[in-house]
Design a protein around this motif. Structure first.
Motif, PDB file in Angstrom:
ATOM      1  N   ARG A  64       0.828  -1.216   0.000  1.00 15.89           N
ATOM      2  CA  ARG A  64       0.000   0.000   0.000  1.00 15.89           C
ATOM      3  C   ARG A  64       0.862   1.266   0.000  1.00 15.89           C
ATOM      4  O   ARG A  64       0.669   2.183   0.792  1.00 15.89           O
ATOM      5  CB  ARG A  64      -0.952   0.004   1.197  1.00 15.89           C
ATOM      6  CG  ARG A  64      -1.940  -1.165   1.177  1.00 15.89           C
ATOM      7  CD  ARG A  64      -2.892  -1.110   2.344  1.00 15.89           C
ATOM      8  NE  ARG A  64      -3.862  -2.201   2.298  1.00 15.89           N
ATOM      9  CZ  ARG A  64      -4.821  -2.404   3.184  1.00 15.89           C
ATOM     10  NH1 ARG A  64      -4.943  -1.560   4.211  1.00 15.89           N
ATOM     11  NH2 ARG A  64      -5.657  -3.409   3.077  1.00 15.89           N
ATOM     12  N   LEU A  65       1.810   1.285  -0.920  1.00 17.52           N
ATOM     13  CA  LEU A  65       2.703   2.426  -1.043  1.00 17.52           C
ATOM     14  C   LEU A  65       2.110   3.489  -1.962  1.00 17.52           C
ATOM     15  O   LEU A  65       1.266   3.200  -2.808  1.00 17.52           O
ATOM     16  CB  LEU A  65       4.054   1.977  -1.609  1.00 17.52           C
ATOM     17  CG  LEU A  65       4.783   0.860  -0.866  1.00 17.52           C
ATOM     18  CD1 LEU A  65       6.081   0.502  -1.581  1.00 17.52           C
ATOM     19  CD2 LEU A  65       5.063   1.264   0.573  1.00 17.52           C
ATOM     20  N   VAL A  66       2.575   4.710  -1.796  1.00 21.86           N
ATOM     21  CA  VAL A  66       2.289   5.800  -2.725  1.00 21.86           C
ATOM     22  C   VAL A  66       3.611   6.174  -3.379  1.00 21.86           C
ATOM     23  O   VAL A  66       4.589   6.466  -2.692  1.00 21.86           O
ATOM     24  CB  VAL A  66       1.678   7.020  -2.011  1.00 21.86           C
ATOM     25  CG1 VAL A  66       1.516   8.189  -2.998  1.00 21.86           C
ATOM     26  CG2 VAL A  66       0.337   6.657  -1.386  1.00 21.86           C
ATOM     27  N   TYR A  67       3.630   6.150  -4.716  1.00 19.61           N
ATOM     28  CA  TYR A  67       4.855   6.470  -5.443  1.00 19.61           C
ATOM     29  C   TYR A  67       4.805   7.877  -6.042  1.00 19.61           C
ATOM     30  O   TYR A  67       3.808   8.289  -6.645  1.00 19.61           O
ATOM     31  CB  TYR A  67       5.058   5.488  -6.593  1.00 19.61           C
ATOM     32  CG  TYR A  67       5.618   4.141  -6.214  1.00 19.61           C
ATOM     33  CD1 TYR A  67       6.308   3.940  -5.021  1.00 19.61           C
ATOM     34  CD2 TYR A  67       5.483   3.047  -7.072  1.00 19.61           C
ATOM     35  CE1 TYR A  67       6.824   2.700  -4.683  1.00 19.61           C
ATOM     36  CE2 TYR A  67       5.998   1.804  -6.754  1.00 19.61           C
ATOM     37  CZ  TYR A  67       6.665   1.623  -5.564  1.00 19.61           C
ATOM     38  OH  TYR A  67       7.168   0.388  -5.240  1.00 19.61           O
ATOM     39  N   PHE A  68       5.922   8.574  -5.893  1.00 22.82           N
ATOM     40  CA  PHE A  68       6.220   9.803  -6.608  1.00 22.82           C
ATOM     41  C   PHE A  68       7.329   9.442  -7.601  1.00 22.82           C
ATOM     42  O   PHE A  68       8.251   8.708  -7.245  1.00 22.82           O
ATOM     43  CB  PHE A  68       6.714  10.886  -5.649  1.00 22.82           C
ATOM     44  CG  PHE A  68       5.704  11.311  -4.610  1.00 22.82           C
ATOM     45  CD1 PHE A  68       5.144  12.577  -4.643  1.00 22.82           C
ATOM     46  CD2 PHE A  68       5.335  10.452  -3.576  1.00 22.82           C
ATOM     47  CE1 PHE A  68       4.232  12.986  -3.676  1.00 22.82           C
ATOM     48  CE2 PHE A  68       4.425  10.845  -2.604  1.00 22.82           C
ATOM     49  CZ  PHE A  68       3.865  12.121  -2.667  1.00 22.82           C
ATOM     50  N   TYR A  69       7.255   9.968  -8.821  1.00 20.39           N
ATOM     51  CA  TYR A  69       8.220   9.587  -9.853  1.00 20.39           C
ATOM     52  C   TYR A  69       9.039  10.802 -10.266  1.00 20.39           C
ATOM     53  O   TYR A  69       8.516  11.750 -10.851  1.00 20.39           O
ATOM     54  CB  TYR A  69       7.472   9.011 -11.056  1.00 20.39           C
ATOM     55  CG  TYR A  69       8.332   8.336 -12.095  1.00 20.39           C
ATOM     56  CD1 TYR A  69       9.424   7.548 -11.741  1.00 20.39           C
ATOM     57  CD2 TYR A  69       8.033   8.457 -13.460  1.00 20.39           C
ATOM     58  CE1 TYR A  69      10.199   6.912 -12.694  1.00 20.39           C
ATOM     59  CE2 TYR A  69       8.796   7.818 -14.424  1.00 20.39           C
ATOM     60  CZ  TYR A  69       9.871   7.049 -14.035  1.00 20.39           C
ATOM     61  OH  TYR A  69      10.628   6.409 -14.986  1.00 20.39           O
ATOM     62  N   SER A  70      10.323  10.788  -9.940  1.00 20.23           N
ATOM     63  CA  SER A  70      11.224  11.890 -10.242  1.00 20.23           C
ATOM     64  C   SER A  70      11.912  11.644 -11.581  1.00 20.23           C
ATOM     65  O   SER A  70      12.665  10.680 -11.738  1.00 20.23           O
ATOM     66  CB  SER A  70      12.270  12.028  -9.131  1.00 20.23           C
ATOM     67  OG  SER A  70      13.228  12.993  -9.463  1.00 20.23           O
ATOM     68  N   VAL A  71      11.643  12.527 -12.545  1.00 16.26           N
ATOM     69  CA  VAL A  71      12.203  12.395 -13.891  1.00 16.26           C
ATOM     70  C   VAL A  71      13.212  13.522 -14.113  1.00 16.26           C
ATOM     71  O   VAL A  71      12.842  14.694 -14.116  1.00 16.26           O
ATOM     72  CB  VAL A  71      11.091  12.471 -14.961  1.00 16.26           C
ATOM     73  CG1 VAL A  71      11.693  12.432 -16.362  1.00 16.26           C
ATOM     74  CG2 VAL A  71      10.087  11.331 -14.768  1.00 16.26           C
ATOM     75  N   PRO A  72      14.484  13.216 -14.313  1.00 11.94           N
ATOM     76  CA  PRO A  72      15.515  14.250 -14.463  1.00 11.94           C
ATOM     77  C   PRO A  72      15.554  14.804 -15.886  1.00 11.94           C
ATOM     78  O   PRO A  72      16.523  14.620 -16.629  1.00 11.94           O
ATOM     79  CB  PRO A  72      16.802  13.500 -14.104  1.00 11.94           C
ATOM     80  CG  PRO A  72      16.530  12.102 -14.576  1.00 11.94           C
ATOM     81  CD  PRO A  72      15.060  11.854 -14.324  1.00 11.94           C
ATOM     82  N   ASP A  73      14.490  15.495 -16.254  1.00 11.57           N
ATOM     83  CA  ASP A  73      14.400  16.035 -17.605  1.00 11.57           C
ATOM     84  C   ASP A  73      13.514  17.278 -17.579  1.00 11.57           C
ATOM     85  O   ASP A  73      12.717  17.469 -16.649  1.00 11.57           O
ATOM     86  CB  ASP A  73      13.817  14.996 -18.563  1.00 11.57           C
ATOM     87  CG  ASP A  73      14.196  15.260 -20.023  1.00 11.57           C
ATOM     88  OD1 ASP A  73      14.844  16.289 -20.304  1.00 11.57           O
ATOM     89  OD2 ASP A  73      13.836  14.426 -20.884  1.00 11.57           O
TER      90      ASP A  73
END
Length: 248
Positions: A64-73
């Protein structure tokens, strides 16, 4: 008192393990021991393709995780939307990530404004896009950021702001002034600090640096997620979390 449900751990906290070859899947699995269930994944740490994205999603569902997605662009390249944006959105959906973070890039209020409807069309309803200030003046100019966010006043959906409190020093801007100017658009905060070494800033834990992080956190809504984003070993991370949770 800080609500621990707001806390996010960026996988940069496990930089040493990543540099030793540990996969981001294993890093996230290890971070479960902290009790934190909000994790910011780094795209540059995901090197094993679609299979790894799917396994990370399975881990998310099981815990039951919440993901944030860091995109280096950058969101804008040559004043146009980044041609890779749809790929990044697809990756976020494979992960089950609710948030994508990018930097602004070559946005120009005169040349890029007509790109906004297309940007909003490309974003699924269940994925929130946020723009972060980094350590470059090009991506962290307050007037430029404000001009971008103001464009969304005429739309039902908005792109929000990730305020990286420890990055303002690298661009010669005052963290309190910039935070106040952008607070209405802020949806997410990166909490770290800095020290000056030979007159140059170096990123450190918020507990060890020169940033007045308590005053800055008071500027935000008590519901905004706050991420720790700096290398730390297990004991350092636990100590920093304790400091944050007991902060009044």
């Amino acid at each position: 008192m800080f609500d621990r449900n707001r806390l996010v751990l960026n996988t940069l906290v496990s930089q040493a393990q990543q540099q030793q070859g540990k996969s981001q899947l294993k890093i996230v699995t290890d971070l479960l021991a902290t009790g934190v269930r909000n994790i910011e994944l780094r795209r540059e740490y995901t090197a094993q393709g679609l299979g790894e994205l799917q396994r990370l999603n399975q881990l998310r569902l099981a815990n039951r995780l919440v993901y944030f997605y860091s995109v280096p662009d950058n969101l804008f390249v040559d004043h146009q939307l980044n041609i890779n944006l749809l790929q990044y959105v697809s990756e976020a959906q494979q992960l089950g990530a609710s948030y994508i973070k990018m930097t602004l890039g070559d946005f120009d209020s005169k040349q890029s404004t007509d790109q906004i409807p297309e940007l909003l069309r490309l974003l699924p309803d269940n994925v929130e896009l946020n723009i972060e200030n980094d350590q470059t003046k090009e991506n962290s100019n307050v007037q430029k950021l404000t001009a971008f966010f103001d464009l969304f006043d005429q739309y039902e959906r908005r792109v929000g702001f990730v305020n990286d409190l420890g990055n303002w020093i690298f661009t010669g801007q005052d963290a309190l002034v910039t935070t106040t100017a952008l607070v209405k658009d802020t949806r997410f905060v990166h909490l770290k600090s800095y020290v000056l070494q030979s007159k140059k800033p170096v990123t450190v834990s918020f507990t060890k640096g020169d940033l007045d992080w308590q005053t800055l956190l008071e500027k935000f809504s008590s519901t905004i997620p706050v991420a720790l984003e700096y290398p730390a070993n297990a004991s350092e991370l636990q100590g920093d979390m304790t400091t944050l949770f007991t902060n009044k």
